[in-house]
Design a protein around this motif. Sequence first.
Motif, PDB file in Angstrom:
ATOM      1  N   PHE A  34       0.960  -1.291  -0.007  1.00 41.64           N
ATOM      2  CA  PHE A  34      -0.023   0.031  -0.003  1.00 41.64           C
ATOM      3  C   PHE A  34       0.822   1.209  -0.117  1.00 41.64           C
ATOM      4  N   SER A  35       0.895   1.809  -1.319  1.00 41.88           N
ATOM      5  CA  SER A  35       2.019   2.787  -1.361  1.00 41.88           C
ATOM      6  C   SER A  35       1.649   4.011  -0.500  1.00 41.88           C
ATOM      7  N   LYS A  36       0.514   4.319  -0.190  1.00 38.54           N
ATOM      8  CA  LYS A  36       0.209   5.603   0.739  1.00 38.54           C
ATOM      9  C   LYS A  36       0.429   5.391   1.866  1.00 38.54           C
ATOM     10  N   ASN A  37       1.019   4.271   2.438  1.00 34.45           N
ATOM     11  CA  ASN A  37       1.012   3.966   4.070  1.00 34.45           C
ATOM     12  C   ASN A  37       2.162   4.853   4.500  1.00 34.45           C
ATOM     13  N   PRO A  38       3.221   5.203   4.052  1.00 28.35           N
ATOM     14  CA  PRO A  38       4.002   6.263   4.597  1.00 28.35           C
ATOM     15  C   PRO A  38       3.447   7.423   5.240  1.00 28.35           C
ATOM     16  N   ALA A  39       2.363   8.065   4.454  1.00 29.24           N
ATOM     17  CA  ALA A  39       1.810   9.155   5.003  1.00 29.24           C
ATOM     18  C   ALA A  39       0.845   8.872   5.969  1.00 29.24           C
ATOM     19  N   ARG A  40       0.732   7.326   6.100  1.00 27.06           N
ATOM     20  CA  ARG A  40      -0.242   7.404   7.582  1.00 27.06           C
ATOM     21  C   ARG A  40       0.869   6.836   8.812  1.00 27.06           C
ATOM     22  N   SER A  41       1.994   6.923   8.581  1.00 26.16           N
ATOM     23  CA  SER A  41       3.186   6.490   9.333  1.00 26.16           C
ATOM     24  C   SER A  41       2.988   4.756   9.590  1.00 26.16           C
ATOM     25  N   LEU A  42       2.886   4.350   8.574  1.00 24.94           N
ATOM     26  CA  LEU A  42       2.917   2.892   8.348  1.00 24.94           C
ATOM     27  C   LEU A  42       3.894   2.324   7.545  1.00 24.94           C
ATOM     28  N   PRO A  43       4.333   1.066   7.294  1.00 27.55           N
ATOM     29  CA  PRO A  43       5.048   0.564   6.283  1.00 27.55           C
ATOM     30  C   PRO A  43       4.342   0.358   5.090  1.00 27.55           C
ATOM     31  N   GLU A  44       5.061   0.507   3.867  1.00 24.72           N
ATOM     32  CA  GLU A  44       4.556   0.352   2.636  1.00 24.72           C
ATOM     33  C   GLU A  44       4.093  -1.075   2.241  1.00 24.72           C
ATOM     34  N   ILE A  45       4.818  -2.037   2.927  1.00 23.06           N
ATOM     35  CA  ILE A  45       4.561  -3.601   2.674  1.00 23.06           C
ATOM     36  C   ILE A  45       4.383  -4.271   4.069  1.00 23.06           C
ATOM     37  N   PHE A  46       3.248  -5.175   4.080  1.00 23.35           N
ATOM     38  CA  PHE A  46       3.199  -6.151   5.115  1.00 23.35           C
ATOM     39  C   PHE A  46       3.261  -7.467   4.652  1.00 23.35           C
ATOM     40  N   GLY A  47       3.947  -8.537   5.174  1.00 22.28           N
ATOM     41  CA  GLY A  47       4.027  -9.648   4.806  1.00 22.28           C
ATOM     42  C   GLY A  47       3.756 -10.518   6.043  1.00 22.28           C
ATOM     43  N   THR A  48       2.995 -11.775   5.981  1.00 26.55           N
ATOM     44  CA  THR A  48       2.572 -12.647   6.762  1.00 26.55           C
ATOM     45  C   THR A  48       2.668 -14.018   6.220  1.00 26.55           C
ATOM     46  N   THR A  49       3.267 -14.919   7.096  1.00 29.06           N
ATOM     47  CA  THR A  49       3.431 -16.369   6.585  1.00 29.06           C
ATOM     48  C   THR A  49       2.675 -17.230   7.408  1.00 29.06           C
ATOM     49  N   LEU A  50       1.856 -17.826   6.889  1.00 30.41           N
ATOM     50  CA  LEU A  50       0.921 -19.153   7.695  1.00 30.41           C
ATOM     51  C   LEU A  50       1.632 -20.518   7.399  1.00 30.41           C
ATOM     52  N   ILE A  51       2.025 -21.221   8.328  1.00 24.37           N
ATOM     53  CA  ILE A  51       2.282 -22.568   8.061  1.00 24.37           C
ATOM     54  C   ILE A  51       1.452 -23.654   8.738  1.00 24.37           C
TER      55      ILE A  51
END
Length: 340
Positions: free
Chosen positions: A75-92
């Motif tokens: 989500f490229s607008k996240n830096p303006a929300r003080s959030l990372p651009e990329i979130f990654g989650t792995t489920l095993i």
Amino acid sequence: MSQIRILSASDIQQVFTIVDALEAVEEAYRQKAEGTGVAWPMVYAAFEPGVADMDIRSGDLSGSGLFGLKLTAWFSKNPARSLPEIFGTTLICDDTTGEPVALLNASAITGLRTGAAAALGIKWLARKDATRLLVAGSGHMSTYMVAATIAACPGINHIEVWDPMRSEAPESRVELMRGQVASLLAAAGIERDYELVATGDGEAAAKVADAIITITPATSPVILDSWVRPGTHVSCVGADMEGKHELDAACHARARLYVDDRAQSVTTGELEVPVKQGAITPEDIVAELGEVIAGKAQGRTSDDQVTVFDTSGIAVQDLSSSKVAYDRAVEAGLGSVVEL
């Protein structure tokens, strides 16, 4: 009631090293070649093209007793929300019962396993006397490319980093990388002499390199065919979506081509554009790297060959790495265990 262990980035960083990543990715590739690892087709959706999207890479690693997925959201607008651009989650999940086993912060693993994939291309396909590496791309991921190659390939002792998007050498970035690379190697107990420098002349650096790693978001070549001398190996890492490619198609046409997954490489990987242009066909792929690791296919057969490895990123890399991190975390008592 089932239980699931949730591992944060901090938990993973305490137990998972660059050497662990190399061993995990090599094992994942071997299992894929031997039929106990399967990468399922990628799922992709753009919420707002060029602004926000997500992809899901999933697979089965029956040799390790699990299946699962990694979901990456950009989500490229996240830096303006003080959030990372990329979130990654792995489920095993357990592949006997289907029970969810662990939910992991994927970002803490992605850099290490991606660097490991590029480095394994060099380990298995570069000339044995290779000493000089060029990394084309100076972003966050370039640190992992350097550290993994030093860890996997003891002969590599001179590394140049070039930013294809700028005319000047990335001096400040490389200064920061020196400390980051040293920390990654120290965490794995590796002590080695090497030189890490910035360059503003990618052409000159490529022409004397024994190995090249491309790690950019490019949609047109950053490494030209005329820059790649006989005997060079190139690991292409940046192309992970349709339209991306980093290496001149003419270079692909004269090289021995290896991939981590045949179907993905020609649809959303580095070889997609050269195939569409008619420079190569899918049949020109010599083998998947796992087939070389498992002894089912040949790697380089002469010192004057150009070899290319396209790693577009497949779920078995993440699953194998996540299993190692999970096992280590259980031993160390890390993470939060919750009832489902």
